[in-house]
Write a protein that holds these residues in place. Sequence first.
Motif, PDB file in Angstrom:
ATOM      1  N   ASP A   1      27.744 -58.005  60.017  1.00  0.00           N
ATOM      2  CA  ASP A   1      28.955 -58.219  60.824  1.00  0.00           C
ATOM      3  C   ASP A   1      28.952 -57.327  62.058  1.00  0.00           C
ATOM      4  N   TYR A   2      28.483 -56.099  61.893  1.00  0.00           N
ATOM      5  CA  TYR A   2      28.444 -55.155  63.023  1.00  0.00           C
ATOM      6  C   TYR A   2      27.524 -55.667  64.129  1.00  0.00           C
ATOM      7  N   ILE A   3      26.375 -56.194  63.745  1.00  0.00           N
ATOM      8  CA  ILE A   3      25.443 -56.748  64.737  1.00  0.00           C
ATOM      9  C   ILE A   3      26.051 -57.990  65.387  1.00  0.00           C
ATOM     10  N   ARG A   4      26.604 -58.869  64.570  1.00  0.00           N
ATOM     11  CA  ARG A   4      27.197 -60.109  65.081  1.00  0.00           C
ATOM     12  C   ARG A   4      28.318 -59.836  66.077  1.00  0.00           C
ATOM     13  N   ASP A   5      29.093 -58.755  65.833  1.00  0.00           N
ATOM     14  CA  ASP A   5      30.276 -58.485  66.650  1.00  0.00           C
ATOM     15  C   ASP A   5      29.993 -57.621  67.876  1.00  0.00           C
ATOM     16  N   ASN A   6      28.720 -57.419  68.209  1.00  0.00           N
ATOM     17  CA  ASN A   6      28.400 -56.652  69.409  1.00  0.00           C
ATOM     18  C   ASN A   6      29.046 -57.207  70.670  1.00  0.00           C
ATOM     19  N   PRO A   7      29.019 -58.528  70.889  1.00  0.00           N
ATOM     20  CA  PRO A   7      29.682 -59.055  72.095  1.00  0.00           C
ATOM     21  C   PRO A   7      31.171 -58.724  72.134  1.00  0.00           C
ATOM     22  N   LYS A   8      31.834 -58.765  70.979  1.00  0.00           N
ATOM     23  CA  LYS A   8      33.262 -58.449  70.942  1.00  0.00           C
ATOM     24  C   LYS A   8      33.502 -56.996  71.318  1.00  0.00           C
ATOM     25  N   ARG A   9      32.657 -56.087  70.812  1.00  0.00           N
ATOM     26  CA  ARG A   9      32.836 -54.669  71.158  1.00  0.00           C
ATOM     27  C   ARG A   9      32.586 -54.421  72.640  1.00  0.00           C
TER      28      ARG A   9
ATOM     29  N   ASN B   1      45.077 -41.709  55.399  1.00  0.00           N
ATOM     30  CA  ASN B   1      45.584 -40.487  56.012  1.00  0.00           C
ATOM     31  C   ASN B   1      46.147 -40.778  57.399  1.00  0.00           C
ATOM     32  N   ASN B   2      47.344 -40.303  57.679  1.00  0.00           N
ATOM     33  CA  ASN B   2      47.896 -40.400  59.027  1.00  0.00           C
ATOM     34  C   ASN B   2      47.166 -39.398  59.920  1.00  0.00           C
ATOM     35  N   CYS B   3      46.648 -39.894  61.051  1.00  0.00           N
ATOM     36  CA  CYS B   3      45.812 -39.054  61.914  1.00  0.00           C
ATOM     37  C   CYS B   3      46.171 -39.235  63.375  1.00  0.00           C
ATOM     38  N   GLN B   4      45.958 -38.175  64.127  1.00  0.00           N
ATOM     39  CA  GLN B   4      45.994 -38.250  65.579  1.00  0.00           C
ATOM     40  C   GLN B   4      44.552 -38.390  66.057  1.00  0.00           C
ATOM     41  N   ILE B   5      44.311 -39.304  66.994  1.00  0.00           N
ATOM     42  CA  ILE B   5      42.953 -39.473  67.524  1.00  0.00           C
ATOM     43  C   ILE B   5      42.945 -39.304  69.036  1.00  0.00           C
ATOM     44  N   TYR B   6      41.805 -38.901  69.538  1.00  0.00           N
ATOM     45  CA  TYR B   6      41.583 -38.795  70.978  1.00  0.00           C
ATOM     46  C   TYR B   6      40.118 -39.145  71.213  1.00  0.00           C
ATOM     47  N   GLY B   7      39.876 -40.209  71.973  1.00  0.00           N
ATOM     48  CA  GLY B   7      38.496 -40.598  72.251  1.00  0.00           C
ATOM     49  C   GLY B   7      38.252 -42.059  71.947  1.00  0.00           C
ATOM     50  N   ASN B   8      37.058 -42.377  71.477  1.00  0.00           N
ATOM     51  CA  ASN B   8      36.610 -43.754  71.293  1.00  0.00           C
ATOM     52  C   ASN B   8      36.742 -44.193  69.832  1.00  0.00           C
ATOM     53  N   PRO B   9      37.763 -44.947  69.466  1.00  0.00           N
ATOM     54  CA  PRO B   9      37.955 -45.353  68.061  1.00  0.00           C
ATOM     55  C   PRO B   9      36.923 -46.347  67.562  1.00  0.00           C
ATOM     56  N   LEU B  10      36.162 -46.993  68.478  1.00  0.00           N
ATOM     57  CA  LEU B  10      35.145 -47.944  68.045  1.00  0.00           C
ATOM     58  C   LEU B  10      34.034 -47.262  67.248  1.00  0.00           C
ATOM     59  N   LEU B  11      33.904 -45.932  67.387  1.00  0.00           N
ATOM     60  CA  LEU B  11      32.886 -45.216  66.617  1.00  0.00           C
ATOM     61  C   LEU B  11      33.145 -45.327  65.118  1.00  0.00           C
ATOM     62  N   LEU B  12      34.392 -45.533  64.730  1.00  0.00           N
ATOM     63  CA  LEU B  12      34.716 -45.673  63.314  1.00  0.00           C
ATOM     64  C   LEU B  12      34.074 -46.927  62.708  1.00  0.00           C
ATOM     65  N   GLU B  13      33.764 -47.924  63.545  1.00  0.00           N
ATOM     66  CA  GLU B  13      33.207 -49.182  63.054  1.00  0.00           C
ATOM     67  C   GLU B  13      31.699 -49.111  62.838  1.00  0.00           C
ATOM     68  N   ASN B  14      31.048 -48.079  63.366  1.00  0.00           N
ATOM     69  CA  ASN B  14      29.593 -47.970  63.238  1.00  0.00           C
ATOM     70  C   ASN B  14      29.219 -47.767  61.764  1.00  0.00           C
ATOM     71  N   PRO B  15      28.375 -48.629  61.191  1.00  0.00           N
ATOM     72  CA  PRO B  15      28.048 -48.495  59.764  1.00  0.00           C
ATOM     73  C   PRO B  15      27.037 -47.401  59.465  1.00  0.00           C
TER      74      PRO B  15
ATOM     75  N   CYS C   1      19.744 -40.032  67.764  1.00  0.00           N
ATOM     76  CA  CYS C   1      18.907 -40.586  68.834  1.00  0.00           C
ATOM     77  C   CYS C   1      18.664 -42.080  68.671  1.00  0.00           C
ATOM     78  N   ASN C   2      19.150 -42.652  67.565  1.00  0.00           N
ATOM     79  CA  ASN C   2      18.926 -44.068  67.303  1.00  0.00           C
ATOM     80  C   ASN C   2      20.219 -44.847  67.110  1.00  0.00           C
ATOM     81  N   GLY C   3      21.313 -44.360  67.712  1.00  0.00           N
ATOM     82  CA  GLY C   3      22.545 -45.142  67.772  1.00  0.00           C
ATOM     83  C   GLY C   3      23.527 -44.923  66.651  1.00  0.00           C
ATOM     84  N   GLY C   4      23.218 -44.010  65.706  1.00  0.00           N
ATOM     85  CA  GLY C   4      24.154 -43.724  64.638  1.00  0.00           C
ATOM     86  C   GLY C   4      25.236 -42.754  65.080  1.00  0.00           C
ATOM     87  N   VAL C   5      26.120 -42.400  64.152  1.00  0.00           N
ATOM     88  CA  VAL C   5      27.248 -41.512  64.445  1.00  0.00           C
ATOM     89  C   VAL C   5      27.241 -40.352  63.445  1.00  0.00           C
TER      90      VAL C   5
END
Length: 311
Positions: free
Chosen positions: A148-156, A177-191, A219-223
């Motif tokens: 799904d992550y690969i398929r949804d690259n165009p959407k991201r 957990n209730n959280c405050q975030i600052y930055g890029n939330p799309l990183l949470l989707e990285n598997p 160096c290979n796109g992970g988080v």
Amino acid sequence: MASRYHRASWHNYKSRCIYHITIVKSSEAPYFGNVIGNINAVYGGDNYPRCIENPVGKVIFFNIKAIPKLHNHLKVIQFVIMPDHIHLLIFVEKELPVHLGFFISRFKYFTKFELQRKNLLNRESNLFESSFHDRILRPKHDITTIIDYIRDNPKRLLTTRTFSDFFIKGDILINGNNCQIYGNPLLLENPFKEAVIIHRADNEEEVERKYELWMHLACNGGVLTGAFVSKKEREILDSVLEVGGKVIYIKEKAFLEKEKPSGKLFKHCASGNLLIIHPYEMLRFTDLENPKRLTREGCIFRNNFAEALTR
């Protein structure tokens, strides 16, 4: 420095395994297509984000489909062609006679040759960058999530174009957990996420083993996720951000109303490579008499939170 970690020294690239491969367009090559669609469209609908391949992209498409012909132990599970890179999910079903990189090179060569034969690429130009990025799937990785992550690259990509400012500050629910975030939330989707935690009992050899694993992922796109409390962990944070790696940083204290990340952290939020999270539950571990003091319970909570993000 980053090229040193493009391959995992501890891994046998001939072995039976599933790999997420990313190959990036060379700077002198034409784009492969254009992403269109609506980020609010439902998957399967006509307007769901997708990449429309141009003639160059169509040749790449044909050659991806032909990868199993390079060796009968290779299977392409999923792929997506983006304007300036491609993602492949490749299954090595049985041990290969040579390194997987040999077959990636063959794919790149045959694709370039066909494009030049059709006058879609200059003879002196390269189609792809010389190397490629790999992420090695392990038992903890859910293959459906990665497909799904690969398929949804165009959407991201359309999402980042629509919301180009990554200085997103707000409150969200993460793992209950209730959280405050600052930055890029799309990183949470990285598997492909790993928590950076160094224990007191870790000797130098173990720290070096972990460091190589973390840098390979970065160096290979992970988080990488973590509280980055200790001096060594903070050094790893600096090294990862320096090579353009992606990080989710679990922060001890919330940002005040008009407060922003300081210095380099602000720059990395702007580039989309950093997400800072403050779980409001951290208030339970604050020493009210000395709010600046790090409590052991608070450090353990942040490390556990970072680990939970990788599951």
